[in-house]
Write an enzyme that holds these catalytic residues in place. Structure first.
Site, PDB file in Angstrom:
ATOM      1  N   HIS A  60       0.839  -1.205   0.000  1.00  0.00           N
ATOM      2  CA  HIS A  60       0.000   0.000   0.000  1.00  0.00           C
ATOM      3  C   HIS A  60       0.872   1.252   0.000  1.00  0.00           C
ATOM      4  O   HIS A  60       1.316   1.717   1.054  1.00  0.00           O
ATOM      5  CB  HIS A  60      -0.933  -0.004   1.225  1.00  0.00           C
ATOM      6  CG  HIS A  60      -2.044   0.993   1.108  1.00  0.00           C
ATOM      7  ND1 HIS A  60      -3.313   0.751   1.578  1.00  0.00           N
ATOM      8  CD2 HIS A  60      -2.077   2.236   0.566  1.00  0.00           C
ATOM      9  CE1 HIS A  60      -4.086   1.805   1.333  1.00  0.00           C
ATOM     10  NE2 HIS A  60      -3.345   2.727   0.723  1.00  0.00           N
ATOM     11  N   HIS A  62       1.577   5.211  -2.262  1.00  0.00           N
ATOM     12  CA  HIS A  62       1.134   6.201  -3.260  1.00  0.00           C
ATOM     13  C   HIS A  62       2.379   6.828  -3.854  1.00  0.00           C
ATOM     14  O   HIS A  62       3.111   7.535  -3.171  1.00  0.00           O
ATOM     15  CB  HIS A  62       0.247   7.259  -2.597  1.00  0.00           C
ATOM     16  CG  HIS A  62      -1.024   6.692  -2.031  1.00  0.00           C
ATOM     17  ND1 HIS A  62      -2.184   6.593  -2.765  1.00  0.00           N
ATOM     18  CD2 HIS A  62      -1.313   6.156  -0.819  1.00  0.00           C
ATOM     19  CE1 HIS A  62      -3.145   6.042  -2.024  1.00  0.00           C
ATOM     20  NE2 HIS A  62      -2.642   5.768  -0.840  1.00  0.00           N
ATOM     21  N   ARG A  64       2.266   8.774  -6.684  1.00  0.00           N
ATOM     22  CA  ARG A  64       1.851  10.105  -7.174  1.00  0.00           C
ATOM     23  C   ARG A  64       2.142  10.379  -8.646  1.00  0.00           C
ATOM     24  O   ARG A  64       1.794  11.458  -9.146  1.00  0.00           O
ATOM     25  CB  ARG A  64       2.491  11.231  -6.345  1.00  0.00           C
ATOM     26  CG  ARG A  64       2.279  11.125  -4.842  1.00  0.00           C
ATOM     27  CD  ARG A  64       0.828  11.155  -4.478  1.00  0.00           C
ATOM     28  NE  ARG A  64       0.633  11.345  -3.036  1.00  0.00           N
ATOM     29  CZ  ARG A  64      -0.458  10.944  -2.393  1.00  0.00           C
ATOM     30  NH1 ARG A  64      -1.434  10.351  -3.037  1.00  0.00           N
ATOM     31  NH2 ARG A  64      -0.579  11.142  -1.107  1.00  0.00           N
ATOM     32  N   HIS A 179     -10.605   0.488   0.612  1.00  0.00           N
ATOM     33  CA  HIS A 179     -10.465   1.622   1.535  1.00  0.00           C
ATOM     34  C   HIS A 179     -11.806   1.732   2.234  1.00  0.00           C
ATOM     35  O   HIS A 179     -12.735   2.355   1.731  1.00  0.00           O
ATOM     36  CB  HIS A 179     -10.117   2.911   0.792  1.00  0.00           C
ATOM     37  CG  HIS A 179     -10.079   4.120   1.700  1.00  0.00           C
ATOM     38  ND1 HIS A 179      -8.941   4.854   1.895  1.00  0.00           N
ATOM     39  CD2 HIS A 179     -11.023   4.692   2.467  1.00  0.00           C
ATOM     40  CE1 HIS A 179      -9.206   5.838   2.768  1.00  0.00           C
ATOM     41  NE2 HIS A 179     -10.468   5.758   3.116  1.00  0.00           N
ATOM     42  N   ASP A 305       0.931   2.684   3.691  1.00  0.00           N
ATOM     43  CA  ASP A 305       0.062   3.719   3.131  1.00  0.00           C
ATOM     44  C   ASP A 305       0.883   5.004   2.918  1.00  0.00           C
ATOM     45  O   ASP A 305       0.383   6.114   3.157  1.00  0.00           O
ATOM     46  CB  ASP A 305      -1.164   3.991   4.015  1.00  0.00           C
ATOM     47  CG  ASP A 305      -2.221   4.849   3.312  1.00  0.00           C
ATOM     48  OD1 ASP A 305      -2.087   5.090   2.089  1.00  0.00           O
ATOM     49  OD2 ASP A 305      -3.165   5.283   3.991  1.00  0.00           O
TER      50      ASP A 305
HETATM   51  O1  DOR Z   1      -4.627   9.587   4.294  1.00  0.00           O
HETATM   52  C1  DOR Z   1      -4.728   9.090   3.187  1.00  0.00           C
HETATM   53  N1  DOR Z   1      -4.026   9.581   2.148  1.00  0.00           N
HETATM   54  N2  DOR Z   1      -5.542   8.051   3.006  1.00  0.00           N
HETATM   55  C2  DOR Z   1      -5.819   7.575   1.783  1.00  0.00           C
HETATM   56  O2  DOR Z   1      -6.567   6.644   1.678  1.00  0.00           O
HETATM   57  C3  DOR Z   1      -5.233   8.195   0.578  1.00  0.00           C
HETATM   58  C4  DOR Z   1      -3.986   8.868   0.906  1.00  0.00           C
HETATM   59  C5  DOR Z   1      -3.530   9.797  -0.186  1.00  0.00           C
HETATM   60  O3  DOR Z   1      -3.604   9.428  -1.355  1.00  0.00           O
HETATM   61  O4  DOR Z   1      -3.020  10.881   0.144  1.00  0.00           O
HETATM   62 ZN    ZN Z   2      -6.802   4.307   1.739  1.00  0.00          ZN
END
Ligand code: DOR
Ligand code: ZN
Length: 430
Positions: A60, A62, A64, A179, A305
């Site tokens: 998990h 991101h 970007r 989610h 995350d």
């Molecule tokens: O806090 C979060 N930020 N939760 C998420 O599910 C997405 C993530 C984000 O993409 O910044």
């Molecule tokens: Zn999430």
């Protein structure tokens, strides 16, 4: 090319191994593991006093890219992974454009081939544009290499789409990553709903919002025989519901993140937007239940995350600041500090949760040091103390609530396919 890692404490939960030994790497794969390997090697890594484990698999993150390269890129995000001992990552699809077509999936893999320092997998979205209105081309996304399907970043509020996606994913054996937060119940909430949010007069995100959607998804998994994986579990009630669903034989797995077993909502008072994340930090009772859930297997794995944002965005007032925190460069040390050093759980427990289990969930060829496996390895000093300094991060995101924390357990070197992709000693020479 042969590399020999010498005299490490070799930890491989997949093989039940935890003993001092050597690891021989040949052509990017594990060629042998054992005592006193005498083979000639081009490179010898002295790991005496250090642990060597399968590289972490963070399902998990991101990255970007594309669309939000001011927050992170595949180059910087995977450099952060390497620095954190993470050798495989799953990138979420809430980019711009959203990863909701086979072409977008292929585009991510093209970018990763050029720029990624570790193995990068991408999800495909479940709904077009993450809008919860229209299902994506599930089979096309899988054929293009999507490693799972998810609308992460936002809740998938349409139960009909979730149900159909669970059914259509069944032949792959791969999960839908949920989610779980009911979108109407969390609306404009910026922190956990409770006494503290009322005292601070902030709109809250109640625990029941998370529990409601995860129970819905568990029921839909039971109904379809499909496979759902619950993202970033944060509440005591969620742990209890997942436990019951598992007992009932539902195909469900779940993850949590270090922030949910180290921090409480009180961080919002101390750190403001730096502690803003979805789902939000909860209470001490929730923290205790998350740890219990990890221990008894209700929570299968630990992920980050990793959610980088710019300093300017995080400097906004709490309601206007984006949610999320970076995690790739602190996750192993946080897990070791709390679960191993403080609670006395074995090193192999932490490696199982951070490497072996997520690799198993997504069927990656990772998470083990078995002969023939890719030589994706983290070498770390289990006891070494260090202080979190966001300025030293490889990530563009400096948005961590752990700045200044003294942690125990430090990544010394990370190898991907037998090649060193991070070396602390080299970093310190620069
Ligand atoms: O806090 C979060 N930020 N939760 C998420 O599910 C997405 C993530 C984000 O993409 O910044
Ligand atoms: Zn999430």
């Amino acid at each position: 090319m042969k590399t020999l890692i010498r005299a490490a404490r070799v930890i491989d939960p997949a093989c039940g191994r935890d003993e001092t030994g050597d690891i021989l790497i040949e052509n990017g794969r594990i060629a042998a593991v054992g005592r006193d390997i005498t083979a000639q090697a081009d490179e010898i890594i002295d790991a005496a006093g250090l642990a060597a484990a399968p590289g972490l698999a963070d399902m998990h993150t991101h990255m970007r890219e594309p669309g939000f390269e001011d927050k992170e890129t595949i180059a910087t995000g995977t450099a952060a992974a390497a620095r954190g001992g993470v050798t495989s990552i799953l990138a979420m699809g809430n980019t711009l454009p959203v990863v909701d077509t086979p072409e977008q999936v292929a585009d991510i893999y093209r970018r990763a081939k050029a720029d990624a320092r570790v193995h990068l997998y991408t999800v495909g979205a479940v709904s077009r544009g993450l809008a919860s209105r229209e299902i994506t081309d599930v089979e096309g996304l899988l054929a293009a290499g999507a490693a799972a399907l998810s609308d992460d970043g936002v809740p998938l509020m349409n139960a009909a789409i979730m149900r159909e996606a669970l059914l259509r994913m069944k032949p792959s054996g791969l999960p839908i990553l949920s989610h779980s937060e009911d979108g109407d119940l969390v609306a404009a909430g910026v922190m956990n709903e409770g006494a503290l949010s009322r005292k601070l007069s902030y709109p809250g995100r109640p625990a029941v919002a998370e529990e409601l959607l995860l129970v819905r998804d568990g029921m839909l998994a039971a109904d379809t025989g499909g496979y759902v994986h619950i993202c970033h579990v944060s509440t005591k009630g969620s742990v209890q519901y997942i436990r019951r669903l598992k007992e009932a034989g539902v195909h469900i797995t779940a993850e949590t993140c270090p922030q949910y077993f180290t921090l409480t909502e009180e961080e919002i008072e101390k750190q403001g937007a730096m502690a803003k994340v979805n789902p939000p930090l909860r209470t001490q009772e929730d923290v205790a239940a998350i740890i219990e859930g990890l221990k008894d297997g209700t929570l299968d794995c630990i992920v980050t995350d990793h959610a980088p944002h710019t300093a300017a965005e995080k400097a906004r007032a709490l309601p206007k600041a984006p949610s999320g925190m970076v995690g790739l460069e602190t996750s192993l040390a946080l897990s070791l500090t709390v679960l191993h050093h403080r609670l006395g759980l074995p090193l192999s427990f932490v490696i199982e949760k951070m490497s072996t289990a997520p690799a198993r969930i997504l069927r990656w060829n990772a998470g083990t040091l078995a002969v023939g496996a890719p030589a994706d390895i983290v070498i770390f000093a289990p006891d070494e103390e260090w202080t979190v300094d966001p300025a030293s991060f490889a990530s563009k995101g400096r948005n961590t609530p752990f700045a200044g924390w003294k942690l125990r357990g430090r990544v010394r070197r990370t190898l991907v396919d037998g090649r060193t992709v991070y070396d602390l000693a080299e970093e310190q020479r620069q």
